[in-house]
Design an enzyme around this catalytic site. Structure first.
Site, short mmCIF file in Angstrom:
data_model
loop_
_atom_site.label_atom_id
_atom_site.label_comp_id
_atom_site.label_asym_id
_atom_site.label_seq_id
_atom_site.Cartn_x
_atom_site.Cartn_y
_atom_site.Cartn_z
N SER A 1 -3.33 51.89 -16.14
CA SER A 1 -3.08 51.93 -16.78
C SER A 1 -3.73 53.49 -17.74
CB SER A 1 -2.66 51.62 -18.46
OG SER A 1 -1.39 50.35 -17.93
N THR A 2 -5.07 53.71 -17.33
CA THR A 2 -5.11 54.87 -17.79
C THR A 2 -5.56 56.51 -17.45
OG1 THR A 2 -7.28 54.63 -16.57
CG2 THR A 2 -7.48 53.61 -18.20
N GLY A 3 -4.75 55.97 -16.54
CA GLY A 3 -4.08 57.73 -16.33
C GLY A 3 -3.05 58.01 -16.50
N ASP B 1 -12.39 56.04 -3.86
CA ASP B 1 -10.97 56.15 -3.33
C ASP B 1 -10.74 54.81 -3.43
OD1 ASP B 1 -8.80 56.82 -2.36
OD2 ASP B 1 -8.63 58.25 -1.12
N ILE B 2 -9.53 54.01 -3.86
CA ILE B 2 -8.84 52.78 -3.54
C ILE B 2 -7.84 52.88 -2.47
CG2 ILE B 2 -6.65 52.96 -4.77
CD1 ILE B 2 -7.81 50.24 -6.09
N ASP C 1 -0.70 55.66 -7.12
CA ASP C 1 0.73 55.06 -6.87
C ASP C 1 0.76 55.96 -5.57
OD1 ASP C 1 2.95 53.53 -6.31
OD2 ASP C 1 3.80 54.20 -7.97
P1 ADP Z 1 -1.11 54.59 -14.93
O1 ADP Z 1 0.34 55.14 -14.57
O2 ADP Z 1 -1.15 53.58 -14.65
O3 ADP Z 1 -1.73 55.30 -15.79
P2 ADP Z 1 -2.41 56.85 -12.20
O4 ADP Z 1 -2.40 55.92 -11.03
O5 ADP Z 1 -1.89 57.72 -13.32
O6 ADP Z 1 -2.29 55.40 -13.19
O7 ADP Z 1 -4.72 56.55 -12.95
C1 ADP Z 1 -4.76 55.46 -13.06
C2 ADP Z 1 -6.52 55.39 -12.53
O8 ADP Z 1 -6.10 55.18 -11.39
C3 ADP Z 1 -7.04 56.70 -12.87
O9 ADP Z 1 -8.26 56.29 -13.71
C4 ADP Z 1 -6.74 57.79 -11.81
O10 ADP Z 1 -8.05 58.67 -11.89
C5 ADP Z 1 -7.25 56.77 -11.76
N1 ADP Z 1 -7.23 56.99 -9.79
C6 ADP Z 1 -5.91 57.76 -9.28
N2 ADP Z 1 -6.17 58.37 -7.65
C7 ADP Z 1 -6.93 56.95 -7.51
C8 ADP Z 1 -7.25 56.75 -6.25
N3 ADP Z 1 -7.01 57.16 -4.79
N4 ADP Z 1 -8.68 55.13 -5.70
C9 ADP Z 1 -8.67 55.01 -7.19
N5 ADP Z 1 -8.06 55.53 -8.59
C10 ADP Z 1 -7.45 56.59 -8.66
#
Ligand code: ADP
Length: 195
Positions: free
Chosen positions: A138-140, A27-28, A51
């Site tokens: 971008s991968t979400g 978790d970032i 975000d």
């Molecule tokens: P985007 O709109 O750029 O695609 P997203 O947030 O929808 O961004 O997804 C980008 C990546 O971040 C996905 O792989 C998602 O699973 C991941 N993600 C979501 N929450 C967290 C977190 N707390 N820590 C790290 N990665 C996360």
């Protein structure tokens, strides 16, 4: 006896130039690197995914600074990056960047994704930061295929670390789910095989 490491997050690291490149599942919002990168949108007002998680964990000071930035420069273009406080996070700073929305790959997506990573690394270097964590930009919600995004992300970071003199001692990819971690891990293996 079987030892099943289901509660153990996977991680791996190598050294590129003078900088450690780490891939880990996690978790970032819980990282203590000098900065964490937010996969934001152009309005910088928060949203879903990483975000939303960053704004929730970091508190209102981050959004306050984002508002000031938008008031000054307008919406943040895709591929660009800005830096704010980390608010209540362990990281002192959040670097907000906007990755491309996937429209099939023929609309400049690879260059824009590379630019998003590069602008974050430049900003971190300008601020003399020692460590930065990236999510998989971008991968979400933005729908970029993970394998293609991983290759671009890693190529861009590796080429930056090889060609630019930087204060960064560690660049960390914090991949939320094991599937994404594994895709990044094999992309890095392939990249190293080629170089
Ligand atoms: P985007 O709109 O750029 O695609 P997203 O947030 O929808 O961004 O997804 C980008 C990546 O971040 C996905 O792989 C998602 O699973 C991941 N993600 C979501 N929450 C967290 C977190 N707390 N820590 C790290 N990665 C996360």
């Amino acid at each position: 006896m079987w030892v099943v490491g289901l509660d153990m997050n996977e991680a791996s690291s190598r050294t590129i130039g003078k900088t450690k490149l780490v891939l880990m599942q996690g978790d970032i919002t819980r990282q203590s690197t000098d900065a964490i990168v937010n996969a934001a949108n152009s309005g910088l007002m928060g949203g879903g995914g990483v975000d939303g998680a960053i704004h929730r964990a970091g508190g209102p000071a981050i959004k306050e600074e984002c508002k000031q930035i938008v008031a000054k420069i307008g919406r943040l273009d895709t591929g660009k990056a800005v830096i704010t406080t980390g608010g209540n996070l362990l990281s002192k700073y959040v670097i907000h960047t906007v990755g491309p929305i996937w429209h099939g790959g023929g609309h400049g997506e690879p260059d824009l994704l590379a630019s998003a990573y590069r602008e974050c690394l430049k900003l971190a270097t300008e601020r003399k930061l020692r460590s930065v964590s990236f999510p998989s930009i971008s991968t979400g919600a933005y729908g970029y295929p993970v394998a293609e995004a991983a290759e671009i992300a890693l190529k861009t970071v590796v080429s930056f670390l090889r060609s630019v003199s930087t204060t960064l001692e560690e660049v960390r990819f914090v991949l939320f789910d094991l599937g994404t971690y594994r895709v990044y891990s094999s992309a890095l293996d392939r990249l190293e095989g080629k170089t």
